[in-house]
Design a protein around this motif. Sequence first.
Motif, PDB file in Angstrom:
ATOM      1  N   SER A  39       0.848  -1.188   0.000  1.00  0.00           N
ATOM      2  CA  SER A  39       0.000   0.000   0.000  1.00  0.00           C
ATOM      3  C   SER A  39       0.885   1.240   0.000  1.00  0.00           C
ATOM      4  O   SER A  39       1.773   1.372   0.851  1.00  0.00           O
ATOM      5  CB  SER A  39      -0.897   0.020   1.237  1.00  0.00           C
ATOM      6  N   ASP A  40       0.648   2.135  -0.947  1.00  0.00           N
ATOM      7  CA  ASP A  40       1.420   3.382  -1.032  1.00  0.00           C
ATOM      8  C   ASP A  40       1.100   4.357   0.092  1.00  0.00           C
ATOM      9  O   ASP A  40       1.788   5.357   0.246  1.00  0.00           O
ATOM     10  CB  ASP A  40       1.146   4.082  -2.363  1.00  0.00           C
ATOM     11  N   SER A  41       0.064   4.069   0.888  1.00  0.00           N
ATOM     12  CA  SER A  41      -0.360   5.039   1.909  1.00  0.00           C
ATOM     13  C   SER A  41      -0.181   4.518   3.333  1.00  0.00           C
ATOM     14  O   SER A  41      -0.769   5.064   4.253  1.00  0.00           O
ATOM     15  CB  SER A  41      -1.829   5.419   1.674  1.00  0.00           C
ATOM     16  N   CYS A  42       0.648   3.495   3.516  1.00  0.00           N
ATOM     17  CA  CYS A  42       0.785   2.862   4.833  1.00  0.00           C
ATOM     18  C   CYS A  42       2.248   2.825   5.257  1.00  0.00           C
ATOM     19  O   CYS A  42       3.102   2.334   4.521  1.00  0.00           O
ATOM     20  CB  CYS A  42       0.215   1.442   4.757  1.00  0.00           C
ATOM     21  N   GLY A  43       2.527   3.326   6.437  1.00  0.00           N
ATOM     22  CA  GLY A  43       3.887   3.327   6.961  1.00  0.00           C
ATOM     23  C   GLY A  43       4.451   1.928   7.174  1.00  0.00           C
ATOM     24  O   GLY A  43       5.637   1.686   6.924  1.00  0.00           O
ATOM     25  N   ILE A  44       3.634   1.011   7.645  1.00  0.00           N
ATOM     26  CA  ILE A  44       4.093  -0.372   7.842  1.00  0.00           C
ATOM     27  C   ILE A  44       4.441  -0.985   6.490  1.00  0.00           C
ATOM     28  O   ILE A  44       5.447  -1.695   6.349  1.00  0.00           O
ATOM     29  CB  ILE A  44       3.033  -1.214   8.582  1.00  0.00           C
ATOM     30  N   SER A  45       3.645  -0.689   5.486  1.00  0.00           N
ATOM     31  CA  SER A  45       3.918  -1.194   4.150  1.00  0.00           C
ATOM     32  C   SER A  45       5.203  -0.577   3.586  1.00  0.00           C
ATOM     33  O   SER A  45       5.967  -1.260   2.896  1.00  0.00           O
ATOM     34  CB  SER A  45       2.732  -0.931   3.229  1.00  0.00           C
ATOM     35  N   ALA A  46       5.465   0.666   3.876  1.00  0.00           N
ATOM     36  CA  ALA A  46       6.708   1.311   3.427  1.00  0.00           C
ATOM     37  C   ALA A  46       7.921   0.606   4.033  1.00  0.00           C
ATOM     38  O   ALA A  46       8.935   0.395   3.352  1.00  0.00           O
ATOM     39  CB  ALA A  46       6.706   2.789   3.806  1.00  0.00           C
ATOM     40  N   ARG A  47       7.819   0.223   5.308  1.00  0.00           N
ATOM     41  CA  ARG A  47       8.917  -0.512   5.949  1.00  0.00           C
ATOM     42  C   ARG A  47       9.108  -1.865   5.279  1.00  0.00           C
ATOM     43  O   ARG A  47      10.228  -2.284   4.991  1.00  0.00           O
ATOM     44  CB  ARG A  47       8.638  -0.700   7.444  1.00  0.00           C
ATOM     45  N   ALA A  48       8.003  -2.568   4.995  1.00  0.00           N
ATOM     46  CA  ALA A  48       8.085  -3.875   4.340  1.00  0.00           C
ATOM     47  C   ALA A  48       8.681  -3.730   2.938  1.00  0.00           C
ATOM     48  O   ALA A  48       9.504  -4.549   2.518  1.00  0.00           O
ATOM     49  CB  ALA A  48       6.696  -4.514   4.266  1.00  0.00           C
ATOM     50  N   HIS A  49       8.298  -2.688   2.223  1.00  0.00           N
ATOM     51  CA  HIS A  49       8.833  -2.421   0.892  1.00  0.00           C
ATOM     52  C   HIS A  49      10.347  -2.240   0.964  1.00  0.00           C
ATOM     53  O   HIS A  49      11.087  -2.791   0.138  1.00  0.00           O
ATOM     54  CB  HIS A  49       8.146  -1.185   0.311  1.00  0.00           C
ATOM     55  N   ALA A  50      10.809  -1.471   1.937  1.00  0.00           N
ATOM     56  CA  ALA A  50      12.258  -1.267   2.103  1.00  0.00           C
ATOM     57  C   ALA A  50      12.963  -2.590   2.392  1.00  0.00           C
ATOM     58  O   ALA A  50      14.049  -2.859   1.857  1.00  0.00           O
ATOM     59  CB  ALA A  50      12.518  -0.260   3.221  1.00  0.00           C
ATOM     60  N   VAL A  80      -5.684 -17.356   1.180  1.00  0.00           N
ATOM     61  CA  VAL A  80      -5.084 -16.564   2.253  1.00  0.00           C
ATOM     62  C   VAL A  80      -5.761 -15.196   2.256  1.00  0.00           C
ATOM     63  O   VAL A  80      -5.740 -14.489   1.248  1.00  0.00           O
ATOM     64  CB  VAL A  80      -3.558 -16.410   2.056  1.00  0.00           C
ATOM     65  N   ASP A  81      -6.370 -14.835   3.385  1.00  0.00           N
ATOM     66  CA  ASP A  81      -7.061 -13.554   3.489  1.00  0.00           C
ATOM     67  C   ASP A  81      -6.129 -12.398   3.147  1.00  0.00           C
ATOM     68  O   ASP A  81      -4.949 -12.405   3.500  1.00  0.00           O
ATOM     69  CB  ASP A  81      -7.612 -13.347   4.900  1.00  0.00           C
ATOM     70  N   HIS A  82      -6.685 -11.390   2.492  1.00  0.00           N
ATOM     71  CA  HIS A  82      -5.931 -10.200   2.106  1.00  0.00           C
ATOM     72  C   HIS A  82      -5.446  -9.436   3.328  1.00  0.00           C
ATOM     73  O   HIS A  82      -6.200  -9.206   4.283  1.00  0.00           O
ATOM     74  CB  HIS A  82      -6.804  -9.274   1.255  1.00  0.00           C
ATOM     75  N   GLU A  83      -4.185  -9.046   3.275  1.00  0.00           N
ATOM     76  CA  GLU A  83      -3.598  -8.106   4.235  1.00  0.00           C
ATOM     77  C   GLU A  83      -2.624  -7.242   3.451  1.00  0.00           C
ATOM     78  O   GLU A  83      -2.171  -7.617   2.379  1.00  0.00           O
ATOM     79  CB  GLU A  83      -2.863  -8.848   5.355  1.00  0.00           C
ATOM     80  N   THR A  84      -2.308  -6.094   3.994  1.00  0.00           N
ATOM     81  CA  THR A  84      -1.296  -5.233   3.388  1.00  0.00           C
ATOM     82  C   THR A  84      -0.476  -4.618   4.513  1.00  0.00           C
ATOM     83  O   THR A  84      -1.076  -4.056   5.431  1.00  0.00           O
ATOM     84  CB  THR A  84      -1.934  -4.103   2.551  1.00  0.00           C
ATOM     85  N   PRO A  85       0.824  -4.759   4.462  1.00  0.00           N
ATOM     86  CA  PRO A  85       1.614  -5.465   3.463  1.00  0.00           C
ATOM     87  C   PRO A  85       1.545  -6.982   3.671  1.00  0.00           C
ATOM     88  O   PRO A  85       1.270  -7.447   4.773  1.00  0.00           O
ATOM     89  CB  PRO A  85       3.032  -4.955   3.709  1.00  0.00           C
ATOM     90  N   GLN A  86       1.827  -7.688   2.593  1.00  0.00           N
ATOM     91  CA  GLN A  86       1.771  -9.146   2.632  1.00  0.00           C
ATOM     92  C   GLN A  86       2.749  -9.690   1.590  1.00  0.00           C
ATOM     93  O   GLN A  86       2.817  -9.176   0.473  1.00  0.00           O
ATOM     94  CB  GLN A  86       0.351  -9.591   2.315  1.00  0.00           C
ATOM     95  N   TRP A  97       5.005 -20.114   1.340  1.00  0.00           N
ATOM     96  CA  TRP A  97       5.292 -19.298   2.532  1.00  0.00           C
ATOM     97  C   TRP A  97       4.567 -17.974   2.372  1.00  0.00           C
ATOM     98  O   TRP A  97       4.430 -17.455   1.264  1.00  0.00           O
ATOM     99  CB  TRP A  97       6.792 -19.063   2.640  1.00  0.00           C
ATOM    100  N   THR A  98       4.111 -17.428   3.481  1.00  0.00           N
ATOM    101  CA  THR A  98       3.492 -16.106   3.475  1.00  0.00           C
ATOM    102  C   THR A  98       3.730 -15.435   4.821  1.00  0.00           C
ATOM    103  O   THR A  98       3.909 -16.106   5.845  1.00  0.00           O
ATOM    104  CB  THR A  98       1.979 -16.188   3.140  1.00  0.00           C
ATOM    105  N   ALA A  99       3.757 -14.114   4.795  1.00  0.00           N
ATOM    106  CA  ALA A  99       3.888 -13.320   6.021  1.00  0.00           C
ATOM    107  C   ALA A  99       3.239 -11.973   5.775  1.00  0.00           C
ATOM    108  O   ALA A  99       3.066 -11.556   4.624  1.00  0.00           O
ATOM    109  CB  ALA A  99       5.361 -13.129   6.395  1.00  0.00           C
ATOM    110  N   SER A 100       2.893 -11.299   6.865  1.00  0.00           N
ATOM    111  CA  SER A 100       2.316  -9.964   6.725  1.00  0.00           C
ATOM    112  C   SER A 100       2.835  -9.049   7.825  1.00  0.00           C
ATOM    113  O   SER A 100       3.403  -9.498   8.816  1.00  0.00           O
ATOM    114  CB  SER A 100       0.781 -10.024   6.767  1.00  0.00           C
ATOM    115  N   HIS A 101       2.648  -7.778   7.590  1.00  0.00           N
ATOM    116  CA  HIS A 101       2.944  -6.715   8.542  1.00  0.00           C
ATOM    117  C   HIS A 101       4.350  -6.833   9.125  1.00  0.00           C
ATOM    118  O   HIS A 101       5.308  -6.956   8.364  1.00  0.00           O
ATOM    119  CB  HIS A 101       1.858  -6.648   9.623  1.00  0.00           C
ATOM    120  N   GLY A 102       4.496  -6.817  10.424  1.00  0.00           N
ATOM    121  CA  GLY A 102       5.797  -6.816  11.085  1.00  0.00           C
ATOM    122  C   GLY A 102       6.611  -8.085  10.918  1.00  0.00           C
ATOM    123  O   GLY A 102       7.801  -8.100  11.234  1.00  0.00           O
ATOM    124  N   ARG A 103       5.997  -9.141  10.418  1.00  0.00           N
ATOM    125  CA  ARG A 103       6.752 -10.386  10.197  1.00  0.00           C
ATOM    126  C   ARG A 103       7.533 -10.356   8.886  1.00  0.00           C
ATOM    127  O   ARG A 103       8.291 -11.282   8.598  1.00  0.00           O
ATOM    128  CB  ARG A 103       5.807 -11.584  10.201  1.00  0.00           C
TER     129      ARG A 103
END
Length: 124
Positions: A39-50, A80-86, A97-103
């Motif tokens: 998500s371009d509008s989420c700080g947690i997603s920005a961290r995952a992107h990095a 697998v239910d949608h989450e962002t980031p994922q 394998w899958t993970a979301s958010h802080g993982r």
Amino acid sequence: MSSQSSSQPNGFIVLPDTDSLDRFLARSNGSPAVILKHSDSCGISARAHAQMSRIEQPVGLVIVQTARALSDEIAARTGVDHETPQVFIFRGSEVVWTASHGRISAEAVEAALAGAVARPQGRA
């Protein structure tokens, strides 16, 4: 008509639609393929992107604001239910394998990739 996927300098390949996802997975030719829902509008997603920019192989990037139908299709295909980031690691059409958010971390994804390479295809 489907859009072309586009590469970004950091190794991300933008996946705008189902056709681009199918081509991305087919190009992996049985090797593990990594997809990031972002998500371009989420700080947690920005961290995952990095974190994902540190991965040593191309990463398919689904930007949920512009590719929500593809995000929903991935959830439908994988169960697998949608989450962002994922993050998903596919081997063929199978999620191994899958993970979301802080993982989501480069280290966790690299370890999962190593495990996916060592595992015979078709065995989760």
